[in-house]
Design a protein around this motif. Structure first.
Motif, mmCIF file in Angstrom:
data_model
loop_
_atom_site.group_PDB
_atom_site.id
_atom_site.type_symbol
_atom_site.label_atom_id
_atom_site.label_comp_id
_atom_site.label_asym_id
_atom_site.label_seq_id
_atom_site.Cartn_x
_atom_site.Cartn_y
_atom_site.Cartn_z
ATOM 1 N N THR A 34 0.828 -1.210 0.000
ATOM 2 C CA THR A 34 0.000 0.000 0.000
ATOM 3 C C THR A 34 0.858 1.255 0.000
ATOM 4 O O THR A 34 2.066 1.206 0.226
ATOM 5 C CB THR A 34 -0.923 0.030 1.235
ATOM 6 N N LYS A 35 0.197 2.384 -0.246
ATOM 7 C CA LYS A 35 0.892 3.666 -0.357
ATOM 8 C C LYS A 35 1.440 4.160 0.985
ATOM 9 O O LYS A 35 1.170 3.567 2.029
ATOM 10 C CB LYS A 35 -0.044 4.695 -0.984
ATOM 11 N N LEU A 36 2.172 5.272 0.934
ATOM 12 C CA LEU A 36 2.882 5.739 2.128
ATOM 13 C C LEU A 36 1.951 6.312 3.202
ATOM 14 O O LEU A 36 2.202 6.160 4.388
ATOM 15 C CB LEU A 36 3.945 6.777 1.717
ATOM 16 N N PHE A 37 0.885 6.988 2.772
ATOM 17 C CA PHE A 37 0.028 7.644 3.768
ATOM 18 C C PHE A 37 -1.454 7.263 3.676
ATOM 19 O O PHE A 37 -2.307 7.907 4.271
ATOM 20 C CB PHE A 37 0.168 9.168 3.649
ATOM 21 N N CYS A 38 -1.780 6.254 2.861
ATOM 22 C CA CYS A 38 -3.163 5.785 2.798
ATOM 23 C C CYS A 38 -3.133 4.294 2.479
ATOM 24 O O CYS A 38 -2.065 3.737 2.245
ATOM 25 C CB CYS A 38 -3.947 6.552 1.731
ATOM 26 N N SER A 39 -4.307 3.665 2.444
ATOM 27 C CA SER A 39 -4.302 2.213 2.241
ATOM 28 C C SER A 39 -4.564 1.828 0.783
ATOM 29 O O SER A 39 -4.880 0.678 0.484
ATOM 30 C CB SER A 39 -5.312 1.550 3.173
ATOM 31 N N CYS A 40 -4.442 2.789 -0.135
ATOM 32 C CA CYS A 40 -4.573 2.455 -1.561
ATOM 33 C C CYS A 40 -3.462 1.495 -1.970
ATOM 34 O O CYS A 40 -2.336 1.623 -1.502
ATOM 35 C CB CYS A 40 -4.454 3.712 -2.417
ATOM 36 N N PRO A 41 -3.771 0.536 -2.861
ATOM 37 C CA PRO A 41 -2.723 -0.406 -3.281
ATOM 38 C C PRO A 41 -1.683 0.264 -4.176
ATOM 39 O O PRO A 41 -1.997 1.208 -4.897
ATOM 40 C CB PRO A 41 -3.499 -1.456 -4.066
ATOM 41 N N ALA A 55 -6.464 3.410 -8.309
ATOM 42 C CA ALA A 55 -5.884 3.185 -6.982
ATOM 43 C C ALA A 55 -5.736 4.530 -6.278
ATOM 44 O O ALA A 55 -4.626 5.013 -6.061
ATOM 45 C CB ALA A 55 -4.547 2.475 -7.125
ATOM 46 N N THR A 56 -6.850 5.150 -5.976
ATOM 47 C CA THR A 56 -6.801 6.478 -5.345
ATOM 48 C C THR A 56 -7.867 6.594 -4.255
ATOM 49 O O THR A 56 -8.827 5.833 -4.233
ATOM 50 C CB THR A 56 -7.065 7.600 -6.373
ATOM 51 N N CYS A 57 -7.669 7.575 -3.368
ATOM 52 C CA CYS A 57 -8.639 7.855 -2.310
ATOM 53 C C CYS A 57 -8.516 9.341 -1.968
ATOM 54 O O CYS A 57 -7.623 10.017 -2.482
ATOM 55 C CB CYS A 57 -8.357 6.984 -1.085
ATOM 56 N N PRO A 58 -9.368 9.890 -1.109
ATOM 57 C CA PRO A 58 -9.271 11.320 -0.789
ATOM 58 C C PRO A 58 -7.868 11.729 -0.315
ATOM 59 O O PRO A 58 -7.399 12.826 -0.645
ATOM 60 C CB PRO A 58 -10.310 11.499 0.317
ATOM 61 N N THR A 59 -7.178 10.858 0.418
ATOM 62 C CA THR A 59 -5.853 11.236 0.938
ATOM 63 C C THR A 59 -4.833 11.409 -0.184
ATOM 64 O O THR A 59 -4.180 12.443 -0.293
ATOM 65 C CB THR A 59 -5.344 10.201 1.965
ATOM 66 N N CYS A 60 -4.715 10.390 -1.066
ATOM 67 C CA CYS A 60 -3.683 10.513 -2.102
ATOM 68 C C CYS A 60 -4.149 11.404 -3.262
ATOM 69 O O CYS A 60 -3.364 11.741 -4.137
ATOM 70 C CB CYS A 60 -3.176 9.155 -2.570
ATOM 71 N N LEU A 61 -5.415 11.805 -3.230
ATOM 72 C CA LEU A 61 -5.882 12.804 -4.202
ATOM 73 C C LEU A 61 -5.782 14.204 -3.613
ATOM 74 O O LEU A 61 -6.077 15.197 -4.282
ATOM 75 C CB LEU A 61 -7.332 12.512 -4.630
HETATM 76 ZN ZN ZN Z 1 -5.028 6.743 -1.403
#
Ligand code: ZN
Ligand code: MN
Length: 474
Positions: free
Chosen positions: A25-32, A43-49
């Motif tokens: 997963t990514k450095l600061f969220c649980s996206c793969p 593979a995105t979420c509000p945090t990595c966006l």
């Molecule tokens: Zn994310």
């Protein structure tokens, strides 16, 4: 003005390398963490966006990997780490800042030792997030618009900064090869999935420092350094100035060209990211990781030289390639001497000559090499045919042992039978034995030849020779 002569010490090269970590997963969220080619922006979420109000949470596995790497590079680990916002405005960075480490990097003051014993100092190792990827459809100049894929945004990166201790193109290559071997042994980087990106600082005595930004892949880094050294030398030799600037690299031509003239760290306006609490790296955490560190290439090299009597050159080639090293150790369980000869002499030759890697093989290399070593040991195949079968394996994609079987190159006669043939030949050639006794070395080859003919070339000359010598009491 005379022609300037450049000594080794006149060249200074330093790296800032970005290594994507093979985390799930990514450095600061649980996206793969997904490979290139995956449906964009999936593979995105509000945090990595970078949506307002989203909060980053640090991935512990990424910290584990960074500690592993920092330790492998002989760095001191900081007891408490913090993250900072590096401000810049660009479409690949949706928050308008990159979360990185500035004031307190995770590791510092390390080194990588070159074969000459020279140490390339590592200034710092830190964690940061990867920006998104910009896509210029149809090429950077033809495209009227740019697409952004945020799948990559937030992928954990380790940045490695060296001191400018590298003083030639050869040292740069050696350093990069060693680094790649280290991360392969650590199992924190997936070569199939990601590439190392480098910013390279290069200066030559008499000129200013030039930075080549964002070169992808270590092969291109080498090309860029080569180009830049020539360019700078030519300028200085003709009495012109090398100005301080940032240059880009063109993969198509292998040339570097001016990007911008000025830029300092202060321009990035670093501030501590208060969304992330400081992380304590306890001595216990550090020592647990240290305990699990694998044997590193340098130690491995020494051990292989001692254990298998490898020449230093072969040992270096082998340890720099984890696959090759694992292969040798496995095959050596059957017979170390034969394994070393087959791998360092035949296999390496075939790989080098055809510019192939072990992974390019369409057959199970470990399994086949182990089988070949066993066949050689039992005298069931000649060295010549073993080599031929490996070539067939890599070029014609036929598993080597299958090739040997199909072409009836395996000796169905065992060692016992070879021995019988040797005895028969010796009985018929009493005169030759007498000559050999009188010191006629050629006679031995003559006798070996007779046996080989009798076995239709399927016997291993080395073994036949040994048998003959034993029989006639030499
Ligand atoms: Zn994310
Ligand atoms: Mn960076």
């Amino acid at each position: 003005m005379g022609v300037a002569v450049f000594g080794v010490s006149d060249v200074l090269v330093g790296f800032e390398l970005h290594l994507p970590l093979d985390c799930a997963t990514k450095l600061f969220c649980s996206c793969p963490v997904v490979s290139k080619g995956t449906e964009p922006n999936n593979a995105t979420c509000p945090t990595c966006l970078g949506m307002p109000g989203s909060k980053p949470v640090l991935n512990k596995r990424a910290v584990d990997y960074a500690i592993k790497l920092a330790l492998a590079l002989n760095c001191k680990i900081e007891r408490e780490i913090a993250f900072s916002r590096k401000t810049y405005f660009y479409p690949d960075m949706n928050k308008n800042f990159q979360i990185s480490q500035y004031e307190i990097p995770l590791g510092r003051n390390g080194f990588v030792k070159l074969n000459s014993g020279k140490e390339i100092r590592i200034r710092r190792v830190h964690l940061e997030e990867d920006p998104g990827a910009l896509i210029h459809e149809g090429g950077i100049h033809a495209s009227k618009y740019v697409l952004v894929d945020y799948n990559r945004a937030g992928v954990p990166l380790c940045e490695i900064v060296t001191e400018p201790d590298i003083s030639s193109q050869e040292e740069a290559k050696e350093f990069l090869d060693k680094l790649k071997a280290i991360v392969a042994y650590l199992d924190i980087f997936d070569v199939e999935k990601f590439v190392i990106k480098a910013d390279t600082n290069i200066s030559i005595k008499g000129g200013e420092r030039v930075e080549i930004k964002n070169v992808t892949g270590t092969k291109n880094v080498e090309i860029a350094i080569n180009y830049e050294l020539r360019r700078q030398k030519a300028l200085i030799e003709s009495g012109k100035k090398v100005v301080r600037e940032t240059r880009g690299f063109d993969e198509a031509t292998g040339a570097t060209k001016t990007l911008r003239r000025k830029e300092t760290e202060a321009d990035y306006g670093f501030i501590i990211d208060t969304d992330l609490v400081p992380t304590e790296i306890s001595e216990k955490w550090e020592s647990e990781i240290r305990k699990k560190l694998p044997e590193f290439p340098e130690e491995k090299k020494q051990r292989l030289m001692k254990k298998f009597g490898l020449r230093e050159y072969d040992a270096i080639v082998i340890v720099n390639n984890k696959d090759l090293c694992d292969l040798l150790e496995k095959a050596a369980e059957v017979d170390a001497k034969i394994a070393v000869r087959l791998i360092t002499r035949e296999l390496l030759g075939i790989l080098y000559y055809n510019r192939l890697r072990i992974k390019d093989a369409q057959f199970n290399v470990t399994q086949e090499i182990v089988k070949l070593v066993r066949l050689l040991k039992e005298g069931k195949v000649s060295e010549k045919n073993a080599k031929e079968s490996l070539i067939k394996g890599f070029i014609d994609r036929i598993p080597p042992t299958q090739f040997l079987e199909k072409n009836k190159l395996l000796m169905d006669i065992g060692e016992k039978e070879t021995e019988k043939i040797v005895e028969r030949i010796l009985k018929k050639n009493k005169k030759a034995i007498g000559d050999y006794g009188k010191g006629e070395e050629k006679t031995l080859n003559f006798l070996v030849g007779l046996v080989m003919k009798e076995t239709k070339g399927k016997a291993e000359p080395r073994i036949v020779q040994k048998m003959i010598k034993e029989k006639i009491g030499d």
